[in-house]
Design a protein around this motif. Sequence first.
Motif, PDB file in Angstrom:
ATOM      1  N   ASN A  87      22.945  71.105  71.997  1.00 25.24           N
ATOM      2  CA  ASN A  87      22.593  69.700  71.829  1.00 25.24           C
ATOM      3  C   ASN A  87      21.775  69.486  70.560  1.00 25.24           C
ATOM      4  N   GLU A  88      20.743  70.289  70.392  1.00 24.80           N
ATOM      5  CA  GLU A  88      19.803  70.087  69.291  1.00 24.80           C
ATOM      6  C   GLU A  88      20.473  70.228  67.925  1.00 24.80           C
ATOM      7  N   LEU A  89      21.365  71.210  67.794  1.00 26.96           N
ATOM      8  CA  LEU A  89      21.945  71.465  66.484  1.00 26.96           C
ATOM      9  C   LEU A  89      22.920  70.374  66.059  1.00 26.96           C
ATOM     10  N   LEU A  90      23.577  69.723  67.015  1.00 27.23           N
ATOM     11  CA  LEU A  90      24.438  68.604  66.635  1.00 27.23           C
ATOM     12  C   LEU A  90      23.604  67.506  65.980  1.00 27.23           C
ATOM     13  N   PHE A  91      22.478  67.176  66.595  1.00 24.71           N
ATOM     14  CA  PHE A  91      21.596  66.170  65.997  1.00 24.71           C
ATOM     15  C   PHE A  91      21.042  66.658  64.659  1.00 24.71           C
ATOM     16  N   ALA A  92      20.756  67.961  64.575  1.00 22.97           N
ATOM     17  CA  ALA A  92      20.198  68.511  63.335  1.00 22.97           C
ATOM     18  C   ALA A  92      21.192  68.414  62.182  1.00 22.97           C
ATOM     19  N   PHE A  93      22.468  68.724  62.457  1.00 24.35           N
ATOM     20  CA  PHE A  93      23.482  68.613  61.405  1.00 24.35           C
ATOM     21  C   PHE A  93      23.612  67.164  60.935  1.00 24.35           C
ATOM     22  N   ILE A  94      23.617  66.227  61.876  1.00 24.89           N
ATOM     23  CA  ILE A  94      23.730  64.814  61.493  1.00 24.89           C
ATOM     24  C   ILE A  94      22.541  64.407  60.630  1.00 24.89           C
ATOM     25  N   ALA A  95      21.339  64.782  61.060  1.00 25.12           N
ATOM     26  CA  ALA A  95      20.136  64.427  60.303  1.00 25.12           C
ATOM     27  C   ALA A  95      20.180  65.022  58.901  1.00 25.12           C
ATOM     28  N   LYS A  96      20.613  66.264  58.806  1.00 24.94           N
ATOM     29  CA  LYS A  96      20.689  66.928  57.502  1.00 24.94           C
ATOM     30  C   LYS A  96      21.752  66.270  56.616  1.00 24.94           C
ATOM     31  N   ASP A  97      22.885  65.908  57.206  1.00 24.86           N
ATOM     32  CA  ASP A  97      23.966  65.279  56.436  1.00 24.86           C
ATOM     33  C   ASP A  97      23.543  63.922  55.875  1.00 24.86           C
ATOM     34  N   ILE A  98      22.931  63.103  56.716  1.00 25.22           N
ATOM     35  CA  ILE A  98      22.623  61.722  56.332  1.00 25.22           C
ATOM     36  C   ILE A  98      21.318  61.646  55.547  1.00 25.22           C
ATOM     37  N   GLY A  99      20.341  62.438  55.936  1.00 22.90           N
ATOM     38  CA  GLY A  99      19.096  62.513  55.174  1.00 22.90           C
ATOM     39  C   GLY A  99      18.104  61.400  55.429  1.00 22.90           C
ATOM     40  N   LYS A 100      18.408  60.510  56.364  1.00 21.45           N
ATOM     41  CA  LYS A 100      17.478  59.436  56.724  1.00 21.45           C
ATOM     42  C   LYS A 100      17.825  58.938  58.120  1.00 21.45           C
ATOM     43  N   ASP A 101      16.987  58.051  58.665  1.00 24.06           N
ATOM     44  CA  ASP A 101      17.235  57.526  60.002  1.00 24.06           C
ATOM     45  C   ASP A 101      18.656  56.969  60.090  1.00 24.06           C
ATOM     46  N   LYS A 132      17.134  61.242  69.167  1.00 26.52           N
ATOM     47  CA  LYS A 132      16.285  62.402  68.890  1.00 26.52           C
ATOM     48  C   LYS A 132      15.618  62.254  67.532  1.00 26.52           C
ATOM     49  N   THR A 133      14.454  62.859  67.444  1.00 27.77           N
ATOM     50  CA  THR A 133      13.752  62.932  66.170  1.00 27.77           C
ATOM     51  C   THR A 133      13.838  64.363  65.659  1.00 27.77           C
ATOM     52  N   ILE A 134      14.356  64.506  64.458  1.00 29.17           N
ATOM     53  CA  ILE A 134      14.518  65.813  63.823  1.00 29.17           C
ATOM     54  C   ILE A 134      13.605  65.865  62.600  1.00 29.17           C
ATOM     55  N   TRP A 135      12.938  66.988  62.430  1.00 30.36           N
ATOM     56  CA  TRP A 135      12.092  67.182  61.254  1.00 30.36           C
ATOM     57  C   TRP A 135      12.804  68.117  60.283  1.00 30.36           C
ATOM     58  N   ILE A 136      13.020  67.638  59.060  1.00 29.87           N
ATOM     59  CA  ILE A 136      13.654  68.446  58.019  1.00 29.87           C
ATOM     60  C   ILE A 136      12.716  68.492  56.820  1.00 29.87           C
ATOM     61  N   ASP A 137      12.260  69.694  56.496  1.00 28.61           N
ATOM     62  CA  ASP A 137      11.299  69.868  55.399  1.00 28.61           C
ATOM     63  C   ASP A 137      10.125  68.907  55.556  1.00 28.61           C
ATOM     64  N   ASN A 138       9.622  68.833  56.800  1.00 31.60           N
ATOM     65  CA  ASN A 138       8.464  67.989  57.142  1.00 31.60           C
ATOM     66  C   ASN A 138       8.742  66.492  57.013  1.00 31.60           C
ATOM     67  N   LYS A 139      10.005  66.121  56.919  1.00 28.27           N
ATOM     68  CA  LYS A 139      10.378  64.701  56.899  1.00 28.27           C
ATOM     69  C   LYS A 139      10.972  64.331  58.252  1.00 28.27           C
ATOM     70  N   GLU A 140      10.467  63.253  58.837  1.00 29.62           N
ATOM     71  CA  GLU A 140      10.939  62.805  60.145  1.00 29.62           C
ATOM     72  C   GLU A 140      12.223  61.989  59.992  1.00 29.62           C
ATOM     73  N   ILE A 141      13.266  62.380  60.729  1.00 35.05           N
ATOM     74  CA  ILE A 141      14.533  61.644  60.712  1.00 35.05           C
ATOM     75  C   ILE A 141      14.938  61.349  62.156  1.00 35.05           C
ATOM     76  N   LYS A 142      15.158  60.079  62.442  1.00 38.57           N
ATOM     77  CA  LYS A 142      15.553  59.662  63.787  1.00 38.57           C
ATOM     78  C   LYS A 142      17.068  59.481  63.838  1.00 38.57           C
ATOM     79  N   VAL A 143      17.679  60.102  64.843  1.00 39.70           N
ATOM     80  CA  VAL A 143      19.130  60.030  65.017  1.00 39.70           C
ATOM     81  C   VAL A 143      19.429  59.393  66.371  1.00 39.70           C
ATOM     82  N   SER A 144      20.237  58.343  66.354  1.00 41.68           N
ATOM     83  CA  SER A 144      20.640  57.671  67.590  1.00 41.68           C
ATOM     84  C   SER A 144      22.163  57.684  67.697  1.00 41.68           C
ATOM     85  N   ILE A 145      22.657  57.958  68.895  1.00 41.79           N
ATOM     86  CA  ILE A 145      24.093  57.909  69.173  1.00 41.79           C
ATOM     87  C   ILE A 145      24.291  56.957  70.344  1.00 41.79           C
ATOM     88  N   LYS A 146      25.047  55.891  70.127  1.00 44.94           N
ATOM     89  CA  LYS A 146      25.213  54.884  71.173  1.00 44.94           C
ATOM     90  C   LYS A 146      26.263  55.274  72.205  1.00 44.94           C
TER      91      LYS A 146
END
Length: 317
Positions: A87-101, A132-146
């Motif tokens: 579960n966590e890594l799917l959100f992490a990949f999305i956060a890394k790809d998009i780079g922002k909320d 979920k909230t993912i932290w990438i390089d100390n930057k907070e990125i919020k990912v929502s899936i409806k």
Amino acid sequence: MKQIKIAAIDYGNGYFKRTYNGVDVLVDPSIYAQLPDNQFILDETQSVITVNKWSVIIGEQALNSGFPITTLVGTTDEEKYANPLYNELLFAFIAKDIGKDVCIEHLVLGVPVHHYANYAEPVKKLFHNKHKTIWIDNKEIKVSIKSVKVVPQPMGTFELLDAKASRLLIIDIGYGTTDVTEFMNQAPFQFYGENTGIRHVYLTLQTYLSETFPSLTLDPYKTAQYIQAGSLAYNGKTEKLDKTKINRAMDYHFNQLMELIKQKSGIAESDVIVFSGGAAEMFQPQIEQLKNKKIQLMDQAQVANVLGFYQIGERLV
């Protein structure tokens, strides 16, 4: 916050494939490397992601990080669904790809056909209406899936076929699984799957590489890179690999796989047989050796499913 109407993801045992626009497909190994405590990364090209209070590097960056890598596949590949990191890594990949909320309105996600009956609904619950909230390089990125739609993986390939035969067989060979789906008059009527794929070829060849190059650090992904390149760097030299041994291993595993498929599917009665999946590209010489006019290798075989998932998503909008 960035709004994305459709995201399509093929979360494979070997590779994580995704598209957010139906054109560009991103592909990474489905792996992560956990950093030791108090470990700092000086390489600015590698993003450190905080997952469950762990610091990890994911995908291709993990492969090149120098840290030990881990896959989500356990003794059986079904074990990955019980792993919280699935579960966590799917959100992490999305956060890394998009780079922002980011908010994704519709996510189309594939699972192997022989997992679909037991795992489609549990997988949907993992991601449907989740945040979920993912932290990438100390930057907070919020990912929502409806909303989430889970489909059998080969349905993606089916979506891309222009001419759909009255009796069609799709053979989707991946890293750790092979899915066989039979269609009658454009409707799926039989599914069959094996927990075998190109990974088993790499494991066989890993033995050859470790015996030939004893000090080489190996894993299935590194082995794949060396096999595809046909050479590797060892003790300051470029060493060519034994093509005969590689071809012998490829032939053996492909023939074994085809025997299983012949025993359990209606391959002989099919009007058209389509090979798809990343491993199908690797097995192209073996597929061509079959010399069967019914057979075709899917264009962009590795990413065909995820492109088809996106088309399925377009009907949801």
